[in-house]
Write an enzyme that holds these catalytic residues in place. Structure first.
Site, mmCIF file in Angstrom:
data_model
loop_
_atom_site.group_PDB
_atom_site.id
_atom_site.type_symbol
_atom_site.label_atom_id
_atom_site.label_comp_id
_atom_site.label_asym_id
_atom_site.label_seq_id
_atom_site.Cartn_x
_atom_site.Cartn_y
_atom_site.Cartn_z
ATOM 1 N N HIS A 17 168.934 -4.876 2.876
ATOM 2 C CA HIS A 17 168.937 -4.462 1.477
ATOM 3 C C HIS A 17 168.981 -2.946 1.355
ATOM 4 O O HIS A 17 168.647 -2.212 2.276
ATOM 5 C CB HIS A 17 167.702 -5.002 0.740
ATOM 6 C CG HIS A 17 166.400 -4.409 1.212
ATOM 7 N ND1 HIS A 17 165.802 -4.782 2.397
ATOM 8 C CD2 HIS A 17 165.595 -3.463 0.667
ATOM 9 C CE1 HIS A 17 164.678 -4.098 2.563
ATOM 10 N NE2 HIS A 17 164.530 -3.273 1.523
ATOM 11 N N ASP A 46 167.364 -0.122 -1.184
ATOM 12 C CA ASP A 46 166.193 -0.144 -2.050
ATOM 13 C C ASP A 46 166.540 -0.047 -3.535
ATOM 14 O O ASP A 46 167.335 0.789 -3.968
ATOM 15 C CB ASP A 46 165.256 1.021 -1.706
ATOM 16 C CG ASP A 46 164.351 0.702 -0.523
ATOM 17 O OD1 ASP A 46 164.182 -0.494 -0.211
ATOM 18 O OD2 ASP A 46 163.825 1.641 0.083
ATOM 19 N N HIS A 87 168.766 -1.358 5.022
ATOM 20 C CA HIS A 87 167.783 -1.490 6.089
ATOM 21 C C HIS A 87 167.155 -2.872 6.066
ATOM 22 O O HIS A 87 167.249 -3.608 5.082
ATOM 23 C CB HIS A 87 166.716 -0.387 6.017
ATOM 24 C CG HIS A 87 165.982 -0.315 4.710
ATOM 25 N ND1 HIS A 87 166.521 0.262 3.586
ATOM 26 C CD2 HIS A 87 164.748 -0.749 4.357
ATOM 27 C CE1 HIS A 87 165.659 0.184 2.584
ATOM 28 N NE2 HIS A 87 164.572 -0.438 3.018
ATOM 29 N N ARG A 119 155.407 5.120 1.536
ATOM 30 C CA ARG A 119 156.791 5.480 1.231
ATOM 31 C C ARG A 119 156.883 6.240 -0.089
ATOM 32 O O ARG A 119 156.282 5.848 -1.084
ATOM 33 C CB ARG A 119 157.649 4.219 1.124
ATOM 34 C CG ARG A 119 159.139 4.495 0.949
ATOM 35 C CD ARG A 119 159.896 3.250 0.568
ATOM 36 N NE ARG A 119 159.649 2.890 -0.816
ATOM 37 C CZ ARG A 119 159.984 1.715 -1.357
ATOM 38 N NH1 ARG A 119 160.554 0.801 -0.605
ATOM 39 N NH2 ARG A 119 159.729 1.463 -2.621
#
Length: 277
Positions: free
Chosen positions: A98, A100, A258, A268
């Protein structure tokens, strides 16, 4: 500082760099940004900085975004804590290739991810170069997908475990976004294949040329979408990173996908991007 390529098409490790220095060192930050555009994902070891420094470095790329489901650290807006152990169920949106947050009208520019804790083995993350995945498509496929747009949905991913009422409320807050199947990178000009695990269907495939009578109105579209999504799984386009505590990955979300493991504790910072074109 050394920049050591990890594969032919994607990924480089920065050696001899302290990201905390780049918060105030304009020249160092420029080198890092140029390297990111070239290699698409950068990796560093031994980055023992605090959350405030993490946020300050990521904000050099742009403003940070909150996450509507995962949320942010209460003391550091824009810093998402991803803490999962062996008992955490697999997540469709992570345990699949996917890009993000493509269910936003303006998906993130990129992310800065630091490992807090991880298993000694079994916690690797992979990234794929979706510009190269596009470049290598047959000419007739490029011609077919050039005008296409596709729908990206948070309801079909994060909403899957919610009650019906919660799922509908989530979709009301974040209606499905529509993006070009092939986007143009706003800084490099590269053409990038921009469909992934959040993509549900093409929105303009059902034309007179593609109508098929007597069966699903666009089976060719469904098959084509799955073919394009599977491009991320080609090993030649990938880099694989074995995490250690205080390792960091910085990736360009506009040109990569990723695949993340379930077991890890990560933090993150996602940088607000622009609307794909």
């Amino acid at each position: 500082m050394r920049i050591e390529k990890l594969t032919t098409h994607i990924g480089a490790e920065l050696v001899g760099v302290n990201l905390a220095d780049a918060v105030h060192d304009d020249a160092l930050f420029r080198v890092i940004r140029v390297a990111l555009l070239e290699h698409k994902v950068l990796f560093l070891r031994d980055q023992d900085f605090d959350r405030a420094t993490h946020v300050a470095f990521a904000e050099r790329f742009g403003s940070l975004e909150d996450h509507p489901v995962a949320g942010s650290d209460p003391d550091h807006p824009g810093l998402v804590r991803i803490y999962k152990d062996e008992n955490s169920p697999p997540d469709f949106y992570e345990n699949a290739w996917h890009c993000d947050v493509t269910w936003r009208e303006a998906p993130p520019l990129g992310c800065v991810l630091r490992c807090v804790a991880c298993p000694p083995v079994g916690g690797d993350t992979m990234w794929a170069n979706m510009a190269k995945a596009y470049d290598d498509l047959p000419a007739h496929v490029k011609q077919t997908i050039a005008p296409l747009k596709a729908r990206h949905s948070i309801e079909a991913s994060f909403g899957a475990r919610m009650t019906e009422a919660e799922r509908h409320a989530l979709k009301a807050r974040f209606p499905d976004a529509e993006h070009p199947v092939v986007r143009t990178h706003p800084e490099t000009g590269e053409k990038v294949l921009f469909v992934n695990g959040f993509t549900t269907h093409f929105t303009n495939y059902h034309t007179a040329e593609n109508v098929r009578y007597g069966q699903d109105y666009a089976p060719g579209g469904a098959n084509l979408l799955q073919y394009l999504i599977r491009r991320a799984s080609i090993p030649e386009y990938q880099v694989r990173w074995r995490w250690q505590p205080n390792s960091v990955a910085i990736w360009d979300n506009r040109s990569t996908q990723h695949y993340a493991p379930t077991v890890r504790r990560m933090e993150r910072a996602g940088i607000i991007g622009d609307r794909p074109f």
